[in-house]
Write a protein that holds these residues in place. Structure first.
Motif, PDB file in Angstrom:
ATOM      1  N   ASN A  40       0.863  -1.175   0.000  1.00 24.68           N
ATOM      2  CA  ASN A  40       0.000   0.000   0.000  1.00 24.68           C
ATOM      3  C   ASN A  40       0.907   1.234   0.000  1.00 24.68           C
ATOM      4  O   ASN A  40       1.509   1.553   1.025  1.00 24.68           O
ATOM      5  CB  ASN A  40      -0.882   0.001   1.245  1.00 24.68           C
ATOM      6  N   PRO A  41       1.038   1.916  -1.168  1.00 22.43           N
ATOM      7  CA  PRO A  41       2.006   3.027  -1.247  1.00 22.43           C
ATOM      8  C   PRO A  41       1.765   4.060  -0.154  1.00 22.43           C
ATOM      9  O   PRO A  41       2.705   4.644   0.372  1.00 22.43           O
ATOM     10  CB  PRO A  41       1.762   3.638  -2.630  1.00 22.43           C
ATOM     11  N   ASP A  42       0.504   4.279   0.191  1.00 19.44           N
ATOM     12  CA  ASP A  42       0.186   5.287   1.201  1.00 19.44           C
ATOM     13  C   ASP A  42       0.196   4.739   2.621  1.00 19.44           C
ATOM     14  O   ASP A  42      -0.182   5.427   3.565  1.00 19.44           O
ATOM     15  CB  ASP A  42      -1.174   5.907   0.893  1.00 19.44           C
ATOM     16  N   GLY A  43       0.653   3.503   2.759  1.00 20.86           N
ATOM     17  CA  GLY A  43       0.714   2.895   4.085  1.00 20.86           C
ATOM     18  C   GLY A  43       1.780   3.522   4.965  1.00 20.86           C
ATOM     19  O   GLY A  43       1.700   3.467   6.188  1.00 20.86           O
ATOM     20  N   GLY A  44       2.776   4.082   4.348  1.00 21.29           N
ATOM     21  CA  GLY A  44       3.844   4.709   5.115  1.00 21.29           C
ATOM     22  C   GLY A  44       4.783   5.491   4.213  1.00 21.29           C
ATOM     23  O   GLY A  44       4.835   5.254   3.011  1.00 21.29           O
ATOM     24  N   TYR A  45       5.463   6.441   4.822  1.00 18.57           N
ATOM     25  CA  TYR A  45       6.400   7.277   4.067  1.00 18.57           C
ATOM     26  C   TYR A  45       7.714   7.349   4.828  1.00 18.57           C
ATOM     27  O   TYR A  45       7.755   7.180   6.046  1.00 18.57           O
ATOM     28  CB  TYR A  45       5.862   8.699   3.901  1.00 18.57           C
ATOM     29  N   SER A  46       8.770   7.622   4.096  1.00 12.76           N
ATOM     30  CA  SER A  46      10.027   7.881   4.784  1.00 12.76           C
ATOM     31  C   SER A  46      10.736   9.021   4.076  1.00 12.76           C
ATOM     32  O   SER A  46      10.480   9.302   2.908  1.00 12.76           O
ATOM     33  CB  SER A  46      10.891   6.628   4.830  1.00 12.76           C
ATOM     34  N   ILE A  47      11.616   9.670   4.818  1.00 12.94           N
ATOM     35  CA  ILE A  47      12.395  10.782   4.260  1.00 12.94           C
ATOM     36  C   ILE A  47      13.827  10.308   4.074  1.00 12.94           C
ATOM     37  O   ILE A  47      14.400   9.658   4.952  1.00 12.94           O
ATOM     38  CB  ILE A  47      12.348  12.003   5.207  1.00 12.94           C
ATOM     39  N   GLY A  48      14.382  10.601   2.909  1.00 16.03           N
ATOM     40  CA  GLY A  48      15.791  10.329   2.660  1.00 16.03           C
ATOM     41  C   GLY A  48      16.550  11.640   2.575  1.00 16.03           C
ATOM     42  O   GLY A  48      16.070  12.604   1.975  1.00 16.03           O
ATOM     43  N   LEU A  49      17.699  11.706   3.234  1.00 18.73           N
ATOM     44  CA  LEU A  49      18.540  12.906   3.165  1.00 18.73           C
ATOM     45  C   LEU A  49      19.930  12.493   2.698  1.00 18.73           C
ATOM     46  O   LEU A  49      20.411  11.417   3.061  1.00 18.73           O
ATOM     47  CB  LEU A  49      18.672  13.564   4.537  1.00 18.73           C
ATOM     48  N   GLN A  50      20.545  13.330   1.903  1.00 13.67           N
ATOM     49  CA  GLN A  50      21.936  13.094   1.567  1.00 13.67           C
ATOM     50  C   GLN A  50      22.706  14.396   1.704  1.00 13.67           C
ATOM     51  O   GLN A  50      22.300  15.439   1.207  1.00 13.67           O
ATOM     52  CB  GLN A  50      22.079  12.571   0.140  1.00 13.67           C
ATOM     53  N   LEU A  51      23.822  14.293   2.413  1.00 10.52           N
ATOM     54  CA  LEU A  51      24.659  15.477   2.593  1.00 10.52           C
ATOM     55  C   LEU A  51      26.024  15.181   2.007  1.00 10.52           C
ATOM     56  O   LEU A  51      26.628  14.145   2.280  1.00 10.52           O
ATOM     57  CB  LEU A  51      24.791  15.795   4.085  1.00 10.52           C
ATOM     58  N   ASP A  52      26.487  16.091   1.171  1.00  5.41           N
ATOM     59  CA  ASP A  52      27.850  15.958   0.664  1.00  5.41           C
ATOM     60  C   ASP A  52      28.498  17.332   0.687  1.00  5.41           C
ATOM     61  O   ASP A  52      27.962  18.278   1.254  1.00  5.41           O
ATOM     62  CB  ASP A  52      27.854  15.345  -0.735  1.00  5.41           C
ATOM     63  N   HIS A  53      29.683  17.419   0.080  1.00  3.50           N
ATOM     64  CA  HIS A  53      30.459  18.655   0.145  1.00  3.50           C
ATOM     65  C   HIS A  53      29.730  19.862  -0.437  1.00  3.50           C
ATOM     66  O   HIS A  53      29.866  20.968   0.045  1.00  3.50           O
ATOM     67  CB  HIS A  53      31.787  18.471  -0.585  1.00  3.50           C
ATOM     68  N   GLN A  54      28.957  19.628  -1.518  1.00  5.84           N
ATOM     69  CA  GLN A  54      28.344  20.766  -2.194  1.00  5.84           C
ATOM     70  C   GLN A  54      26.820  20.729  -2.246  1.00  5.84           C
ATOM     71  O   GLN A  54      26.205  21.677  -2.726  1.00  5.84           O
ATOM     72  CB  GLN A  54      28.902  20.849  -3.633  1.00  5.84           C
ATOM     73  N   LEU A  55      26.264  19.620  -1.802  1.00  8.74           N
ATOM     74  CA  LEU A  55      24.830  19.448  -1.997  1.00  8.74           C
ATOM     75  C   LEU A  55      24.164  18.808  -0.788  1.00  8.74           C
ATOM     76  O   LEU A  55      24.729  17.907  -0.168  1.00  8.74           O
ATOM     77  CB  LEU A  55      24.637  18.530  -3.214  1.00  8.74           C
ATOM     78  N   ALA A  56      22.972  19.307  -0.469  1.00 11.13           N
ATOM     79  CA  ALA A  56      22.105  18.612   0.489  1.00 11.13           C
ATOM     80  C   ALA A  56      20.823  18.286  -0.270  1.00 11.13           C
ATOM     81  O   ALA A  56      20.227  19.167  -0.888  1.00 11.13           O
ATOM     82  CB  ALA A  56      21.800  19.492   1.692  1.00 11.13           C
ATOM     83  N   VAL A  57      20.438  17.022  -0.271  1.00 12.93           N
ATOM     84  CA  VAL A  57      19.247  16.601  -0.999  1.00 12.93           C
ATOM     85  C   VAL A  57      18.300  15.914  -0.029  1.00 12.93           C
ATOM     86  O   VAL A  57      18.736  15.191   0.870  1.00 12.93           O
ATOM     87  CB  VAL A  57      19.602  15.606  -2.143  1.00 12.93           C
ATOM     88  N   GLY A  58      17.005  16.181  -0.191  1.00  8.67           N
ATOM     89  CA  GLY A  58      15.998  15.493   0.610  1.00  8.67           C
ATOM     90  C   GLY A  58      14.901  14.963  -0.289  1.00  8.67           C
ATOM     91  O   GLY A  58      14.517  15.627  -1.262  1.00  8.67           O
ATOM     92  N   VAL A  59      14.421  13.757  -0.011  1.00  7.53           N
ATOM     93  CA  VAL A  59      13.304  13.201  -0.783  1.00  7.53           C
ATOM     94  C   VAL A  59      12.290  12.571   0.169  1.00  7.53           C
ATOM     95  O   VAL A  59      12.623  12.201   1.284  1.00  7.53           O
ATOM     96  CB  VAL A  59      13.761  12.108  -1.788  1.00  7.53           C
TER      97      VAL A  59
END
Ligand SMILES: [Zn+2]
Length: 401
Positions: A82-101
């Motif tokens: 169930n795609p809407d059964g749960g969510y999670s956040i992914g973060l990535q930190l590097d020297h020049q970039l911070a990304v969140g999904v």
């Protein structure tokens, strides 16, 4: 339908959380499956499967689909995520970039935020990462009760005394900093932290060329270099979370000095930083991977010289990994632009003779990762669900509805 090989489960009661992960992963990789099909794929007993499926259905994580008419016996009910059964956040930190999904339970990316950073210290990065989480939650109108956790990927190694506290490939000021605790305090959400190579291995296993593989090594070529180890169906992280930090194995005794204090380390030859240094850039801290892609396209002679010099150390690393771990394949990926990785991969043959050089193999010894530039951050988003050492793993057990 060809079923993708799933990881074998275990019937031990204490391995319940492992089995839940195995069931979810089998369905995520294959699509809707009946209890019988899950049992076949995971080698778990039908009773174990029934219990887990029931629990996961009650928690709203699995849902039954329309019944299939079987050739014989009882009609089988296929279960899907169930795609809407749960969510999670992914973060990535590097020297020049911070990304969140934000990823839903089926692994679909629901939102993505990217912010430029400049080798941030914890004091600079932590509020920014917390703000990214807040924005993601607001943008997706996420029900916090359905948030399974935050997974964060960042460069290792973690907490090695006397090593990499000042090197140019390590982020400054992070040694000993309690990243997970601090981010958890700021966001109120459980946080799991892994190094970027391990997160990328998860991403490639879930979304890329490693989907069918039970044992592989992911070589993450970023500012430095590290390996994510997925062996016999499990992530291997080592006793102090530093397994796979092969950027600092010596491949050229007495070679180039490394920030870690040794000479001739692998990442001094194979990494973004190694390429920037070889190009004699005036400001390597602000060079970008895109520049390397341009130089490759232009056939720049200094860049070609770096490629030529990087090939043998990379071959050696593959040799060591194959001989030590006997993986099905070694996957190349990371922040290095894809055309550059392909150029490196194309120059690797002949690889050294190893236990992997058998004619019986069906997978090439080296593959270029397919999950793309978001491999690590998507892998990070899967950490709250798939990381078995996550103390918060019981998120899959407690009803989230
Ligand atoms: Zn080193």
């Amino acid at each position: 339908m060809t079923l993708k090989k799933a990881i074998s489960g275990t019937n031990l009661e204490q391995a319940k959380s492992h089995n839940r992960r195995v069931v979810i992963e089998a369905i995520r990789t294959n699509g809707a499956l009946s209890r019988a099909a899950i049992a076949r794929l995971t080698a778990l007993s039908s009773q174990t499967i029934s219990n887990i499926v029931e629990e996961l259905e009650e928690a709203g994580l699995l849902r039954p689909e329309a019944t299939l008419k079987g050739a014989r016996g009882q009609p089988a009910v296929p279960y899907s995520i169930n795609p809407d059964g749960g969510y999670s956040i992914g973060l990535q930190l590097d020297h020049q970039l911070a990304v969140g999904v934000v990823s839903d339970l089926s692994g679909t990316m629901r939102a993505r935020i990217e912010r430029n950073v400049d080798r941030p210290t914890p004091a600079e990065a932590m509020p920014l990462l917390a703000a990214i989480c807040d924005d993601l939650i607001a943008n997706c109108r996420l029900d916090r009760k359905k948030l399974l956790g935050i997974g964060m990927a960042m460069p290792g190694p973690f907490g090695v005394e006397g090593m990499t506290s000042v090197g140019p490939t390590a982020l400054p000021g992070w040694q000993g900093f309690p990243v997970a605790d601090e981010l958890e305090r700021l966001t109120g959400i459980a946080v799991t932290v892994e190094n970027d190579a391990t997160a990328a291995a998860i991403g490639e296993r879930l979304y890329g060329v490693a989907r069918n593989l039970g044992s592989f090594v992911y070589l993450f070529i970023g500012t430095g270099l590290g390996a994510g180890l997925f062996l016999d169906g499990h992530l291997y992280k080592g006793s102090r979370h530093n397994a796979g930090e092969i950027g600092h194995i010596i491949v050229r005794p007495g070679g180039l000095a490394c920030g870690c204090g040794k000479r001739g380390c692998l990442e001094r030859y194979v990494s973004l930083r190694a390429a920037y240094d070889k190009l004699d850039l005036p400001d390597p801290d602000h060079a970008s991977p895109a520049l390397l892609e341009e130089l490759l396209a232009d056939g720049d002679s200094r860049f070609e010289a770096w490629l030529a010099e990087a090939v043998e150390p990379l071959r050696q690393a593959i040799d060591i990994l194959e001989m030590a771990l006997d993986p099905e394949t070694v996957v190349l990926g990371g922040f290095m632009p894809l055309p550059v990785i392909e150029a490196l991969a194309g120059r690797l043959e002949p690889l050294h003779l190893s236990v992997s050089s058998t004619s019986a193999r069906t997978t090439p010894r080296v593959l270029v990762g397919a999950a793309g530039k978001d491999t690590s951050v998507l892998g990070a988003a899967a950490l709250p669900i798939f990381s078995e050492t996550n103390p918060q793993f019981d998120v899959l057990q407690k009803p989230v509805a």
